[in-house]
Motif scaffolding. Sequence first.
Motif, PDB file in Angstrom:
ATOM      1  N   SER A   1     156.414  10.021  90.229  1.00 21.72           N
ATOM      2  CA  SER A   1     156.605  11.461  90.021  1.00 21.72           C
ATOM      3  C   SER A   1     158.042  11.827  90.356  1.00 21.72           C
ATOM      4  O   SER A   1     158.474  11.627  91.496  1.00 21.72           O
TER       5      SER A   1
ATOM      6  N   GLU B   1     156.433  10.212  85.561  1.00 20.05           N
ATOM      7  CA  GLU B   1     155.956  11.583  85.401  1.00 20.05           C
ATOM      8  C   GLU B   1     157.120  12.511  85.668  1.00 20.05           C
ATOM      9  O   GLU B   1     157.682  12.492  86.784  1.00 20.05           O
TER      10      GLU B   1
ATOM     11  N   ARG C   1     158.097  15.942  86.585  1.00 22.15           N
ATOM     12  CA  ARG C   1     157.576  17.203  87.105  1.00 22.15           C
ATOM     13  C   ARG C   1     158.577  18.297  86.761  1.00 22.15           C
ATOM     14  O   ARG C   1     159.466  18.667  87.509  1.00 22.15           O
TER      15      ARG C   1
ATOM     16  N   ARG D   1     153.396  21.876  86.315  1.00 23.55           N
ATOM     17  CA  ARG D   1     152.316  22.326  87.197  1.00 23.55           C
ATOM     18  C   ARG D   1     152.504  23.777  87.617  1.00 23.55           C
ATOM     19  O   ARG D   1     153.546  24.148  88.175  1.00 23.55           O
TER      20      ARG D   1
ATOM     21  N   HIS E   1     142.805  19.569  90.617  1.00 17.02           N
ATOM     22  CA  HIS E   1     143.262  19.298  91.978  1.00 17.02           C
ATOM     23  C   HIS E   1     142.515  20.202  92.948  1.00 17.02           C
ATOM     24  O   HIS E   1     142.469  21.415  92.749  1.00 17.02           O
TER      25      HIS E   1
ATOM     26  N   LYS F   1     141.797  13.340  85.224  1.00 17.43           N
ATOM     27  CA  LYS F   1     142.475  13.084  86.500  1.00 17.43           C
ATOM     28  C   LYS F   1     141.907  14.024  87.555  1.00 17.43           C
ATOM     29  O   LYS F   1     141.846  15.244  87.354  1.00 17.43           O
TER      30      LYS F   1
ATOM     31  N   MET G   1     142.614  10.237  92.930  1.00 13.98           N
ATOM     32  CA  MET G   1     143.318   9.995  94.189  1.00 13.98           C
ATOM     33  C   MET G   1     142.775  10.940  95.242  1.00 13.98           C
ATOM     34  O   MET G   1     142.412  12.084  94.948  1.00 13.98           O
TER      35      MET G   1
ATOM     36  N   ARG H   1     145.691   5.361  97.022  1.00 14.68           N
ATOM     37  CA  ARG H   1     146.743   5.063  96.027  1.00 14.68           C
ATOM     38  C   ARG H   1     146.688   3.591  95.618  1.00 14.68           C
ATOM     39  O   ARG H   1     147.112   3.236  94.524  1.00 14.68           O
TER      40      ARG H   1
ATOM     41  N   TYR I   1     149.755   7.398  91.340  1.00 14.08           N
ATOM     42  CA  TYR I   1     151.003   8.171  91.391  1.00 14.08           C
ATOM     43  C   TYR I   1     151.702   7.963  92.733  1.00 14.08           C
ATOM     44  O   TYR I   1     151.062   8.040  93.793  1.00 14.08           O
TER      45      TYR I   1
ATOM     46  N   VAL J   1     155.736  14.238  96.321  1.00 14.84           N
ATOM     47  CA  VAL J   1     155.543  15.545  95.672  1.00 14.84           C
ATOM     48  C   VAL J   1     154.118  16.032  95.889  1.00 14.84           C
ATOM     49  O   VAL J   1     153.741  17.100  95.441  1.00 14.84           O
ATOM     50  N   ALA J   2     153.339  15.205  96.589  1.00 16.44           N
ATOM     51  CA  ALA J   2     151.968  15.630  96.919  1.00 16.44           C
ATOM     52  C   ALA J   2     151.574  14.953  98.226  1.00 16.44           C
ATOM     53  O   ALA J   2     152.078  13.865  98.553  1.00 16.44           O
TER      54      ALA J   2
ATOM     55  N   GLN K   1     151.173  10.795  99.100  1.00 14.15           N
ATOM     56  CA  GLN K   1     151.787   9.875  98.140  1.00 14.15           C
ATOM     57  C   GLN K   1     152.543   8.769  98.874  1.00 14.15           C
ATOM     58  O   GLN K   1     153.145   9.000  99.911  1.00 14.15           O
TER      59      GLN K   1
HETATM   60  O1  LIG Z   1     148.345  15.391  89.630  1.00 23.73           O
HETATM   61  C1  LIG Z   1     149.150  14.631  90.104  1.00 23.73           C
HETATM   62  C2  LIG Z   1     148.836  13.759  91.264  1.00 23.73           C
HETATM   63  C3  LIG Z   1     149.677  14.162  92.443  1.00 23.73           C
HETATM   64  O2  LIG Z   1     149.271  15.460  92.863  1.00 23.73           O
HETATM   65  C4  LIG Z   1     149.428  13.179  93.556  1.00 23.73           C
HETATM   66  O3  LIG Z   1     148.596  13.503  94.434  1.00 23.73           O
HETATM   67  O4  LIG Z   1     150.055  12.098  93.517  1.00 23.73           O
HETATM   68  C5  LIG Z   1     151.140  14.196  92.086  1.00 23.73           C
HETATM   69  C6  LIG Z   1     151.417  15.083  90.881  1.00 23.73           C
HETATM   70  O5  LIG Z   1     152.780  15.045  90.538  1.00 23.73           O
HETATM   71  C7  LIG Z   1     150.583  14.636  89.716  1.00 23.73           C
HETATM   72  O6  LIG Z   1     150.788  15.501  88.588  1.00 23.73           O
END
Ligand SMILES: O=C1C[C@@](O)(C(=O)O)C[C@@H](O)[C@@H]1O
Length: 218
Positions: free
Chosen positions: A10, A29, A31, A58, A115, A141, A169, A179, A191, A198-199, A202
């Motif tokens: 990401s 990805e 973002r 997002r 999410h 997802k 995830m 992961r 991811y 970014v989340a 991760q």
């Molecule tokens: O939806 C997802 C998964 C994510 O939220 C993560 O938890 O790694 C990270 C986001 O960038 C991605 O679009």
Amino acid sequence: MDFFPKVVASVASLDDAREAVRLGADMIEVRVDLASEDPPVLVEKIFRLGKPIIVTIRPAWEGGSFRGDDAERLELFRKLIPLADYVDVELRAGNVDEIVSLTEGSDAMAIVSYHDFERTPSNGEMLDIISRCLEKGDIAKLAVMPGSLGDALRLFEVTLASKRPVCTMAMGDIGAHSRIVAPLYGSVFSYGYVREPVAPGQMRVDRIIEGLRLLGLR
Ligand SMILES: O=C1C[C@@](O)(C(=O)O)C[C@@H](O)[C@@H]1O
């Protein structure tokens, strides 16, 4: 193992995209909602790196930073789809079907995502969410927030029981191991980050790759 999960980095900049390639990411990805550079210019530069691209814009209401309206987001997707291998759109987006329909006739596939940053729904709810995502797009997802290892375990159960293709995830510290482990149960993407997560939960992409290798998934 009948498939090999892809490691997705990401990113929100060309520098991070270049580092993602160096670290061995399979896909990038972008973002767009976190990027400071003009999206078409940025995505074009990242496209030239030669890795498959996921375009994600997002919205703030699902944990991102995009604050435009549905029409603005749709137009941005329309501009970026020619360079995308995948677009990520939220199941709960008001114009999810319109955004998915932009992929028809293109080379892009639609990831329909959900999410939950607060909790891990029941197994029945998660299976229903995944099913609804697959009704609308090509890949489902699901990202959830576990309150315990038991919640993470339930996500693995749901992943294993789901029709393909699914990406799951468990976020946060409790879910960080997902992961590497969720792909063992059938998650097609994992991811990770390059410089900063970014989340929640991760891992850096090279660490994911290392873990997948240990599980014989690379
Ligand atoms: O939806 C997802 C998964 C994510 O939220 C993560 O938890 O790694 C990270 C986001 O960038 C991605 O679009």
